[in-house]
Design a protein around this motif. Structure first.
Motif: not given
Ligand SMILES: Cc1cc2nc3c(=O)[nH]c(=O)nc-3n(C[C@H](O)[C@H](O)[C@H](O)COP(=O)(O)O)c2cc1C
Length: 480
Positions: A153, A156-158, A170, A176, A210
């Motif tokens: 998977n 983007v997670y900070r 984070n 996911q 997403k």
């Molecule tokens: C710059 C940026 C920072 C992000 N930070 C976070 C974060 O810290 N935690 C989080 O859950 N989603 C964060 N997101 C949103 C997720 O990347 C986004 O919802 C993504 O679809 C999650 O993927 P997943 O559904 O496969 O987990 C961020 C997106 C961007 C562009």
């Protein structure tokens, strides 16, 4: 036409003045974070640009930010298309995903630093909200894997830099990434994790999509470029990572090892809180010799983060409505570019089949996404023109009948309007506005198209200044 690689994209956007090189030395602890804020807070989208910092104090590597997400034009250029084609490009990519392929090697592993040699402080990782953030953090696609299915998977997670060799991630509790990590840690095993920095733009963009759990976002990236994304085995963890990335940080999350994460500036425009999150130990950093560190800007909207998430997920929702739910009456979708990306305001244009159809679709979108506001309009509204959408709300919506508040909404812990109760989000709700035409209100109060077209000649003859016909006016004239 396939999209451009990151370096080619920077060159093309630079020619269009949509990337500026900054050669003076900058201090990553405050300058890039503030300069990119000015680009988004002061410049209209038409004038906005990304930045390539060529000389970052205490690092031999360059720093890029705002490259793909400064504007619709930059985002579209990254995919080799026109801005008007972004939604349909996403629909096509999701309908025709392409599995990645594994190759023997790639520039992402030109240099391999393992263990103690893998030092985060060597990299120009910015402090994004100087004076308020707890420190520097990484904003890049993060790859995790399910131990049960082997499927990867990407999201983007900070990721907070904790020290030279560890970070705090984070990972949203219900996200996911967390689900994948737990397939290892719940069984007492270390979970592999990797940060992919500066990969092919299609890879970077697909990380913001997403998609349902179990769908590897790299297949969507392949669909976007029309060719498989090339992957290489990571050097120290059991993951496959993009071969053409600028750099890849590899690490492991051990069961039960947590630390406090934050506070950091968040996408909704407020400082976030401090919460316990998993610690990852860095096992290797692999990179191009002259790597460019790419960090997505976020925090106060609009930002690169809100732009990328909105543009990506409008297409994702359009595909889901048309093909997964079976609502071919949905013509187009747009997510407001100025707030919250996937958690903001979506406008859905559709041709309702019956008087309750538009409300049903609106409520469906509210329930199946994290989007907080859903406005449904007819296809004669330019959904990318907020004034035209506002006209539809004023002229076609009767508040007593056409507004639905959907309760028991999705997890909304980052919504600053929802009160936190004992560090958990309070009850959240969504707003659905049905601004489609329900009654026959008669003809528009515009002269007929014939008169208006003839008047364009009169306009010209009178020497009045030329203009480009706005889409809103064209749609109105088509019905006048
Ligand atoms: C710059 C940026 C920072 C992000 N930070 C976070 C974060 O810290 N935690 C989080 O859950 N989603 C964060 N997101 C949103 C997720 O990347 C986004 O919802 C993504 O679809 C999650 O993927 P997943 O559904 O496969 O987990 C961020 C997106 C961007 C562009």
């Amino acid at each position: 036409m396939p999209g451009l690689g990151l370096r080619a994209l920077i060159d093309v956007l630079e020619q269009k003045q949509r990337v500026r090189r900054i050669s003076r030395m900058v201090d990553r602890t405050w300058e890039p974070g503030c300069l990119v804020k000015w680009a988004f807070q002061a410049l209209p989208e038409a004038d906005r640009f990304g930045m390539l910092f060529e000389n970052v104090k205490d690092s031999k590597f360059r720093l890029a930010t705002g490259i793909i997400g400064s504007s619709r034009e930059a985002y579209a250029t990254a995919l080799g298309i026109d801005a008007s084609e972004i939604n349909e490009k996403w629909v096509d990519a999701l309908l025709h995903p392409i599995e990645p392929v594994v190759v023997a090697g790639g520039p992402a592993q030109e240099v391999v630093a393992r263990g103690a040699q893998a030092r985060l402080s060597a990299w120009p990782i910015p402090v994004w909200t100087p004076g308020k953030d707890a420190g520097a953090y990484i904003t890049a696609p993060v790859i995790t894997r399910s131990a049960e299915t082997g499927t990867q998977n990407m999201g983007v997670y900070r990721t907070q830099v904790r020290d030279d060799h560890s970070v705090v991630v984070n990972l949203a509790l219900a996200g996911q990434g967390t689900r994948n990590v737990r397939t290892y840690t719940d069984k007492g095993r270390k979970a592999p994790i990797a940060w992919v920095i500066g990969a092919d733009p299609a890879v970077l963009l697909s990380a913001t999509a997403k998609l349902p759990y179990g769908v590897n976002e790299l297949t969507a990236a392949g669909g976007l470029t029309g060719a498989p994304i090339e992957l290489v085995p990571a050097q120290t963890v059991d993951l496959l990572v993009p071969a053409s990335a600028e750099l890849v940080i590899e690490g492991e999350i051990s069961p039960g090892e947590i630390d406090q994460e934050g506070p950091f500036g968040e996408f909704a425009g407020y400082m976030g809180g401090v919460a316990p999150r998993p610690v990852a130990r860095i096992t290797a950093i692999t990179h191009r010799r002259d790597a460019i560190y790419y960090g997505f800007g976020s925090q106060m909207p609009p930002s690169e983060s809100t732009m990328m998430q909105s543009l990506t997920n409008a297409g994702v929702v359009l595909k889901q409505l048309r093909y997964d739910i079976g609502e071919p009456t949905v013509v187009d979708t747009h997510i407001d570019l100025h707030f919250g990306g996937a958690m903001g305001h979506i406008i859905v244009a559709m041709e309702p089949r019956d008087p309750a159809h538009s409300k049903r679709v609106g409520c469906l979108v509210a329930n199946m996404t994290a989007l907080k506001r859903v406005t449904v309009v007819d296809p004669d509204i330019d959904i990318r023109d907020p004034e035209h959408v506002d006209w539809a709300i004023n002229a076609r919506l009767d508040p007593g009948n056409d507004i639905v508040v959907v309760g028991a909404a999705q997890f909304a812990h980052m919504d600053p309007s929802v009160r936190l109760i004992g560090n958990r989000p309070g009850p959240a709700s969504k707003l659905v506005l049905d601004a489609t035409q329900k009654l026959d209100a008669g003809p528009f109060s515009l002269p007929s198209k014939d008169y208006m077209s003839r008047a364009l000649d009169s306009w010209k003859d009178a020497g009045l200044p030329a203009f480009e016909l706005p889409r809103c006016a064209r749609l109105r004239l088509d019905r006048a």
